[in-house]
Structures are given as structure tokens and as C-alpha cells.
Design a protein around this motif. Structure first.
Motif, PDB file in Angstrom:
ATOM      1  N   LEU A   1      -0.224   8.697   5.217  1.00  0.00           N
ATOM      2  CA  LEU A   1      -1.475   8.118   5.696  1.00  0.00           C
ATOM      3  C   LEU A   1      -1.512   7.951   7.214  1.00  0.00           C
ATOM      4  O   LEU A   1      -0.514   7.556   7.815  1.00  0.00           O
ATOM      5  CB  LEU A   1      -1.683   6.740   5.060  1.00  0.00           C
ATOM      6  CG  LEU A   1      -1.654   6.647   3.529  1.00  0.00           C
ATOM      7  CD1 LEU A   1      -1.684   5.184   3.103  1.00  0.00           C
ATOM      8  CD2 LEU A   1      -2.843   7.397   2.940  1.00  0.00           C
ATOM      9  N   THR A   2      -2.675   8.218   7.803  1.00  0.00           N
ATOM     10  CA  THR A   2      -2.874   7.890   9.211  1.00  0.00           C
ATOM     11  C   THR A   2      -3.190   6.396   9.276  1.00  0.00           C
ATOM     12  O   THR A   2      -3.499   5.768   8.259  1.00  0.00           O
ATOM     13  CB  THR A   2      -4.066   8.672   9.804  1.00  0.00           C
ATOM     14  OG1 THR A   2      -5.255   8.273   9.098  1.00  0.00           O
ATOM     15  CG2 THR A   2      -3.888  10.177   9.683  1.00  0.00           C
TER      16      THR A   2
ATOM     17  N   LEU B   1      -8.588   1.845   5.754  1.00  0.00           N
ATOM     18  CA  LEU B   1      -9.543   2.177   4.694  1.00  0.00           C
ATOM     19  C   LEU B   1      -9.010   1.840   3.299  1.00  0.00           C
ATOM     20  O   LEU B   1      -9.695   1.228   2.479  1.00  0.00           O
ATOM     21  CB  LEU B   1      -9.817   3.682   4.783  1.00  0.00           C
ATOM     22  CG  LEU B   1     -11.173   4.173   4.332  1.00  0.00           C
ATOM     23  CD1 LEU B   1     -12.215   3.839   5.399  1.00  0.00           C
ATOM     24  CD2 LEU B   1     -11.135   5.681   4.090  1.00  0.00           C
ATOM     25  N   LYS B   2      -7.781   2.231   3.050  1.00  0.00           N
ATOM     26  CA  LYS B   2      -7.192   2.034   1.720  1.00  0.00           C
ATOM     27  C   LYS B   2      -6.916   0.563   1.425  1.00  0.00           C
ATOM     28  O   LYS B   2      -6.977   0.143   0.273  1.00  0.00           O
ATOM     29  CB  LYS B   2      -5.879   2.825   1.590  1.00  0.00           C
ATOM     30  CG  LYS B   2      -6.080   4.311   1.670  1.00  0.00           C
ATOM     31  CD  LYS B   2      -5.620   4.991   0.399  1.00  0.00           C
ATOM     32  CE  LYS B   2      -5.899   6.470   0.487  1.00  0.00           C
ATOM     33  NZ  LYS B   2      -6.072   7.102  -0.803  1.00  0.00           N
ATOM     34  N   LEU B   3      -6.578  -0.196   2.455  1.00  0.00           N
ATOM     35  CA  LEU B   3      -6.355  -1.633   2.262  1.00  0.00           C
ATOM     36  C   LEU B   3      -7.634  -2.279   1.741  1.00  0.00           C
ATOM     37  O   LEU B   3      -7.619  -3.126   0.866  1.00  0.00           O
ATOM     38  CB  LEU B   3      -5.927  -2.298   3.571  1.00  0.00           C
ATOM     39  CG  LEU B   3      -4.495  -2.039   4.038  1.00  0.00           C
ATOM     40  CD1 LEU B   3      -4.302  -2.518   5.467  1.00  0.00           C
ATOM     41  CD2 LEU B   3      -3.484  -2.719   3.117  1.00  0.00           C
ATOM     42  N   LYS B   4      -8.745  -1.806   2.327  1.00  0.00           N
ATOM     43  CA  LYS B   4     -10.053  -2.314   1.931  1.00  0.00           C
ATOM     44  C   LYS B   4     -10.371  -1.893   0.487  1.00  0.00           C
ATOM     45  O   LYS B   4     -10.759  -2.709  -0.344  1.00  0.00           O
ATOM     46  CB  LYS B   4     -11.096  -1.766   2.919  1.00  0.00           C
ATOM     47  CG  LYS B   4     -12.499  -2.211   2.695  1.00  0.00           C
ATOM     48  CD  LYS B   4     -12.731  -3.610   3.245  1.00  0.00           C
ATOM     49  CE  LYS B   4     -14.059  -4.152   2.693  1.00  0.00           C
ATOM     50  NZ  LYS B   4     -14.055  -5.593   2.525  1.00  0.00           N
TER      51      LYS B   4
ATOM     52  N   ILE C   1      -9.011  -6.114   1.383  1.00  0.00           N
ATOM     53  CA  ILE C   1      -8.723  -6.911   2.568  1.00  0.00           C
ATOM     54  C   ILE C   1      -8.979  -6.088   3.825  1.00  0.00           C
ATOM     55  O   ILE C   1      -8.846  -4.864   3.830  1.00  0.00           O
ATOM     56  CB  ILE C   1      -7.276  -7.482   2.594  1.00  0.00           C
ATOM     57  CG1 ILE C   1      -6.246  -6.358   2.648  1.00  0.00           C
ATOM     58  CG2 ILE C   1      -7.014  -8.435   1.448  1.00  0.00           C
ATOM     59  CD1 ILE C   1      -4.952  -6.838   3.244  1.00  0.00           C
ATOM     60  N   THR C   2      -9.392  -6.792   4.865  1.00  0.00           N
ATOM     61  CA  THR C   2      -9.720  -6.131   6.118  1.00  0.00           C
ATOM     62  C   THR C   2      -8.679  -6.497   7.168  1.00  0.00           C
ATOM     63  O   THR C   2      -8.484  -7.660   7.475  1.00  0.00           O
ATOM     64  CB  THR C   2     -11.114  -6.579   6.602  1.00  0.00           C
ATOM     65  OG1 THR C   2     -12.031  -6.342   5.532  1.00  0.00           O
ATOM     66  CG2 THR C   2     -11.548  -5.804   7.839  1.00  0.00           C
TER      67      THR C   2
ATOM     68  N   LEU D   1       0.824  -1.208   0.000  1.00  0.00           N
ATOM     69  CA  LEU D   1       0.000   0.000   0.000  1.00  0.00           C
ATOM     70  C   LEU D   1       0.860   1.260   0.000  1.00  0.00           C
ATOM     71  O   LEU D   1       0.614   2.197  -0.764  1.00  0.00           O
ATOM     72  CB  LEU D   1      -0.937  -0.008   1.218  1.00  0.00           C
ATOM     73  CG  LEU D   1      -1.831   1.222   1.358  1.00  0.00           C
ATOM     74  CD1 LEU D   1      -2.878   1.265   0.258  1.00  0.00           C
ATOM     75  CD2 LEU D   1      -2.512   1.240   2.722  1.00  0.00           C
ATOM     76  N   PHE D   2       1.880   1.276   0.850  1.00  0.00           N
ATOM     77  CA  PHE D   2       2.741   2.456   0.906  1.00  0.00           C
ATOM     78  C   PHE D   2       3.519   2.669  -0.393  1.00  0.00           C
ATOM     79  O   PHE D   2       3.821   3.791  -0.766  1.00  0.00           O
ATOM     80  CB  PHE D   2       3.697   2.385   2.099  1.00  0.00           C
ATOM     81  CG  PHE D   2       3.041   2.801   3.380  1.00  0.00           C
ATOM     82  CD1 PHE D   2       2.776   4.141   3.635  1.00  0.00           C
ATOM     83  CD2 PHE D   2       2.655   1.857   4.323  1.00  0.00           C
ATOM     84  CE1 PHE D   2       2.148   4.539   4.807  1.00  0.00           C
ATOM     85  CE2 PHE D   2       2.034   2.244   5.494  1.00  0.00           C
ATOM     86  CZ  PHE D   2       1.777   3.584   5.736  1.00  0.00           C
TER      87      PHE D   2
END
Ligand SMILES: [Zn+2]
Ligand SMILES: [Zn+2]
Length: 157
Positions: free
Chosen positions: A51-52, A58-61, A66-67, A43-44
């Protein structure tokens, strides 16, 4: 004074290349591979934003569907930060932190106190002056990170 010549920042390595190193690092630390950890890392790489922890969840989702729970995300973030793979920026109110990949070319930041927006900048003249200041004080610089806090253009309107 001349207008600062700021340059955009970019990643110094691709995710695929880095993943090989990352897996080796885990082996050397006797840690198991974890898909969750790799997703956070990915993600990064993919969204080179600041990102916080909540935004990471949120972004992973959104991106990978994925959660991962917030507690796990915090654990992963703190591990990645310890390994200096990501770094954190503290907002001026110090109530929250933003994280970003630490594998970009050197840059400094402007952070908005209202909306938390982060702007990156790199200015060679400024970098040179910092070197001079350090030298004058008998200092050998190992690192620096400048954060300018204020109110961004959008929030000032
Ligand atoms: Zn700098
Ligand atoms: Zn940055």
C-alpha cells in the motif's frame, strides 16, 4: 529451463500475537500506546497488500471507519519501517513507495511501472543460485530483496 516453482507467501504470526510483542516494544522504547499506530499495524495484517501512504489513509477509513491524516500516517509508517515491522518497496520511477508487512515468509517482487501493481514470488531455485553467487564472491548473505520492474499483463493489453 524448467518452469519456476513459485510458492505463495504467508504471515508468520497473527495480529493478536504480534500486538503483545508490539506493545512490549513500545514500553521498552518509552513510547505511549497509540490507537492510531495499532490501527495502521492491524491494517497491514488484515490486508496483506502493498500500500502507498494514500491507500493506507483510504483503507483505514473503509475498513475501520477511522480518519488519520496523511502526515500522521507518514509518521507512523516511518516508525514502523524503522522498527522493521513493515518494509517499503520503491517503484521504478521512484516517485512513490509501497509498504507491506515485514512478517511474511521470504519473497521477492515484480512491480508494474504503469499501474504500480505488485506481484510476489518465491522460487527456491533462484534463492539457491543467489546463495551460490554470494559464496563465489566470498560473501555471507544477510538479506536480499529482488525487485523485477516491468509492465504487467493487464497494462500490456
Ligand atoms: Zn528471494
Ligand atoms: Zn510482498
Amino acid at each position: 529451463m524448467k518452469k519456476p516453482q513459485t510458492q505463495p507467501t504467508k504471515l508468520t504470526i497473527s495480529y493478536d500475537e504480534y500486538l503483545i510483542k508490539f506493545r512490549k516494544l513500545l514500553v521498552s522504547l518509552k513510547l505511549n500506546n497509540s490507537t492510531q499506530r495499532e490501527y495502521v499495524l492491524k491494517l497491514f495484517f488484515e490486508c496483506q497488500e502493498h500500500l502507498t501512504a494514500d491507500e493506507v489513509v483510504l483503507k483505514l477509513k473503509q475498513k475501520f471507519n477511522i480518519t488519520i491524516g496523511i502526515a500522521t500516517v507518514y509518521r507512523i509508517l516511518s516508525f514502523l519501517e524503522q522498527m522493521k515491522i513493515i518494509k517499503s518497496l520503491t517503484l521504478e520511477n521512484e516517485t512513490s513507495k509501497k509498504y507491506e508487512i515485514n512478517l511474511k515468509t521470504h519473497h521477492d517482487h515484480l512491480i508494474c511501472n504503469e499501474c504500480g501493481d505488485v506481484i510476489e514470488f518465491y522460487d527456491s531455485e533462484l534463492e539457491r543460485i543467489q546463495e551460490l553467487i554470494a559464496q563465489e564472491k566470498g560473501f555471507v548473505l544477510t538479506n536480499h530483496h529482488m525487485i523485477l520492474y516491468g509492465i504487467c499483463e493487464k497494462c500490456r493489453r
